[in-house]
Design a protein around this motif. Sequence first.
Motif, PDB file in Angstrom:
ATOM      1  N   MET A 141       0.832  -1.216   0.000  1.00 44.10           N
ATOM      2  CA  MET A 141       0.000   0.000   0.000  1.00 44.10           C
ATOM      3  C   MET A 141       0.862   1.259   0.000  1.00 44.10           C
ATOM      4  N   GLN A 149      -1.872  -4.556  10.446  1.00 48.13           N
ATOM      5  CA  GLN A 149      -0.638  -5.313  10.209  1.00 48.13           C
ATOM      6  C   GLN A 149       0.430  -4.273   9.860  1.00 48.13           C
ATOM      7  N   CYS A 150       0.600  -3.951   8.569  1.00 46.93           N
ATOM      8  CA  CYS A 150       1.592  -2.900   8.289  1.00 46.93           C
ATOM      9  C   CYS A 150       1.093  -1.546   8.789  1.00 46.93           C
ATOM     10  N   GLY A 151      -0.219  -1.354   8.767  1.00 46.81           N
ATOM     11  CA  GLY A 151      -0.808  -0.137   9.315  1.00 46.81           C
ATOM     12  C   GLY A 151      -1.041   0.980   8.313  1.00 46.81           C
ATOM     13  N   TYR A 152      -0.513   0.824   7.118  1.00 45.70           N
ATOM     14  CA  TYR A 152      -0.526   1.949   6.176  1.00 45.70           C
ATOM     15  C   TYR A 152      -1.934   2.369   5.747  1.00 45.70           C
ATOM     16  N   CYS A 153      -2.814   1.396   5.559  1.00 42.95           N
ATOM     17  CA  CYS A 153      -4.163   1.725   5.073  1.00 42.95           C
ATOM     18  C   CYS A 153      -5.090   2.169   6.177  1.00 42.95           C
ATOM     19  N   GLN A 154      -4.645   1.997   7.436  1.00 40.11           N
ATOM     20  CA  GLN A 154      -5.611   2.043   8.540  1.00 40.11           C
ATOM     21  C   GLN A 154      -6.214   3.422   8.805  1.00 40.11           C
ATOM     22  N   CYS A 179      -7.102  -2.996   1.849  1.00 37.12           N
ATOM     23  CA  CYS A 179      -6.040  -3.336   2.795  1.00 37.12           C
ATOM     24  C   CYS A 179      -5.238  -4.458   2.161  1.00 37.12           C
ATOM     25  N   ARG A 180      -4.046  -4.138   1.734  1.00 34.37           N
ATOM     26  CA  ARG A 180      -3.207  -5.137   1.054  1.00 34.37           C
ATOM     27  C   ARG A 180      -2.790  -6.254   2.016  1.00 34.37           C
ATOM     28  N   CYS A 181      -2.729  -5.948   3.306  1.00 30.60           N
ATOM     29  CA  CYS A 181      -2.334  -6.972   4.273  1.00 30.60           C
ATOM     30  C   CYS A 181      -3.482  -7.918   4.607  1.00 30.60           C
ATOM     31  N   THR A 199      -6.492  -7.223   6.475  1.00 29.64           N
ATOM     32  CA  THR A 199      -7.024  -7.133   7.843  1.00 29.64           C
ATOM     33  C   THR A 199      -8.540  -6.951   7.857  1.00 29.64           C
TER      34      THR A 199
HETATM   35  S1  FES Z   1      -2.614  -3.013   7.292  1.00 27.21           S
HETATM   36 FE1  FES Z   1      -1.220  -3.070   5.623  1.00 27.21          FE
HETATM   37  S2  FES Z   1      -2.437  -2.298   4.007  1.00 27.21           S
HETATM   38 FE2  FES Z   1      -3.844  -2.503   5.601  1.00 27.21          FE
END
Ligand code: FES
Lengths: 732, 151
Positions: free
Chosen positions: A359, B97-102, B133-135, B137
């Motif tokens: 992302m 997870q990575c948090g970027y989309c949150q 959300c690519r991860c 979640t």
């Molecule tokens: S937590 Fe990684 S893109 Fe949503």
Amino acid sequence: MTKVKTQYNRRSFMKVSAAAGGGMLIGFSWFIGCTPVSKAEVLEIPKEWFDINGYIKIGDTGMVTIYSPNPEIGQNVKTSMPMIVAEELDVDWKNVVVEQAPLNTGFYQNQFAGGSLSIRLSWDALRAAGAAGRRMLLEAAAKEWGLNVSDLTANLGIIKENNGERTVTYGDIASKAVGIKIPEEVELKEISDFKIIGTSKKNVDGKKIVTGHPLFGLDFDREGMLLAMVEHAPAFGMKVKSFNEEEIKRMVGVKDAFIVDTTINEPAWSDVNAFPQLIAIVGDATWSLMQAKKALKVDWEVVGELENSELHLQRLEKAIENGEVEESRKDGDPDAAFKKAAKVIERTYSSPFLAHNTMEPMNFFANVTENSAELIGPTQTPEALETSVSKLLNMPIENITVNMTRIGGGFGRRLYVHFGVEAAAISKKIGAPVKLMYTREDDMTQGTYRPAYRSKYKAGLDENNNLIAFSVKGAGLPEGPVFPNRFPAGTVEHYVAEKIKGKTNVSTGAWRAPRSHFTAGAEQSFLDEVAELAGKDPIDFRLELFDRAINNPVGDKNDYEAERYAGVLKLVKEKSDWGATKPGVHRGVAAYFCHASYVAEVFDIVIEDGDPKVKKVWCAVDCGIVVNHDAAINMVQGGVIDGIGHAMYSQLTFTNGTTNEKNFDRYKLIRNSQVPEEIEVFFVKNETAPTGLGEPGLPPAVGALANALYKATGKRHYHQPFISEKTTAILG
Amino acid sequence: MSIFNLKVNGKEHQVEVDPTTPILWVLRDNLKLVGTKYGCGLSQCGSCTIHLSGIAVQSCLLPISSVGNQEITTIEGLSENGDHPVQKAWLEHDVPQCGYCQAGQIMTAAALLNNNPNPTDEEIENAMNLNICRCGTYLRIKQAIKTASTL
Ligand code: FES
Ligand code: FES
């Protein structure tokens, strides 16, 4: 108690202390304890901190800082690695704060995020770091009280005298522990005494994430920093010749524009890059740079073949017939066995090129001066980046520093370092600190893709429906997907496996569970069909094969433990109540071994409004000791969803060397309504040291999905993305 | 270049930018509010979601010239201390997870609950389909929204 040798060396310890003691270089300072607790419970922020060893810093109030050595890409190591240190140090988790350690190859080992290896490779080192810290604090207290270390016990940050009343907190004794010799050997806890490992601890960055604090590479800012964007050739096989430089430079908000060459001498595997020559545009506002990119008029030069998807398919088909075999295995006489088999089945599976699509698009900060280079950003391989920048700039490694930000997704994409190298090249050219950023289109068209694969499977059954012959030939562009020594190797008398190379100029790289994600889907779907042909239950059929591998394995190079493999199948069978029929519910199963972990999954699909929908998924996982239980569940759930999403919806197709998908309008990723309603995860309990978890949840999902879809629709799915197989198989 | 007055998270700001500049880049480059993320620049992923007069909008294609004096809320301004019910629920379920989309997910979810305090599963899915959300979640996102609706 287990004793382990510590791997400290004093000189490197000093180096990390110096770096760490100066406050985190990235400048994201914060003090939020690891557990959200009410204000009254939080320890005071220390006035003074004491470096115990490169992993641990203790404040005068008892607050503990633990440095997390590896890059955090969403696999939760920034929480789980410090949990391991805190366990052996024996402190209360709520008094722990975590900071990202900088790259320090002289001190930390294996500072990378790849191959699901972070915890697996650092398990001993992290435990030793915590145990060494505890031992040093105990020694300091023993010295103070004139006692022996054996007269004292440490528990949750407090040291007690065994035969007396005296106690001292870590915070109060920490100053005295500084300078105590780091023990050469330390005692580790018994696994049964673990208090932190195996519990569920919340993400240490959770609060910052939900409040939008700067954390990621793209969020990084520095006074005087410029912004940069690049434009790479629009197709594989093309190169930049010249562009309307003067016109671009005159645009509002543009400070400079030029061509950079980032070619590296003696490139490593991590230097994969189809486009070393780039147009770079520098300015101070992102939007200006985006406008400038649109205004580019470029003379591109064709320097190679401009490939398309039809050509890729032809090459894969040809490679399976007579391509170059990279790796193979043969047991018995498969040709003869197929001839005498009562039933033979042959099937072909394929999957397209895929982008990683983290992302957070690729980006990096660089500040290159005459004799130093500072790099900050999202990389899975900081050491490889440091090496590449050193080669590019012809600068000694000692003059280069790399710091890691939190990373907005990895999936293998950030194992490759070109974007950090590009930032360094641009910073050098303009003589200023710069943050390079890719647009989504840059990111999706740059390459480093998951290779395209095609595999042909063949199985032969005797008249009693026993599997007597098995063959797999798998080709990839450029690398074949087959693991010759993995299951079902070792379970079939007559077996042949060939991993075959194909040719392409599309650049490729590791993509979450490389090769396994495709092979698990193909092999596990194929075995489902073989089991059906044999008239056997798919789980019983697999267990029969594992029995063979346990009791009388074929060959001695089998790359899995059959008991553990069978173990996860049995566990998922029990948990999903396999065999019970529920009206309207269609089930599929798959199991796979990769990254030293075993995962079996059962999918339940129902038909809703005429379309199949995954209702529920059960996962049984054997990854050794689970460090952070709930986060491990999150990781497996994410893997399952990732597996479904890419198998169902995603693909890159090519016309004249360029991808037809450049953004999320055409490149489909799974969305909220398309995920299963529930994913239950069960871990096999054992005392085996932890193995991989970031990747192993994904591969079996592809097979279990395909097998459940078959039950639901009566149609087998051979070619990913399944959605394009012109069925009604639209999930959700 | 033109001068614009913006109201962001309850504060007045003046910026001088190209009138076509999307709000996303005004927030990130000019106001240094980097909680709002860039993911696609094409209104496809929801990473850049903000509230414009209380409505969830994707800021990557929203030119500053079209905003006028409508109030903008970003993730940084969703609550004083990160204690908006959606943020609390997100922490409780340990969603990222990575948090970027949150940040984008939270802004979409908060706007949904504002208009519809007790959404059905289908309503949650429809609203949240705007955010990738690519991860993966998504399951926890749904659970957290349900929890938030009870807070
Ligand atoms: S937590 Fe990684 S893109 Fe949503
Ligand atoms: S960045 Fe705006 S929707 Fe993706």
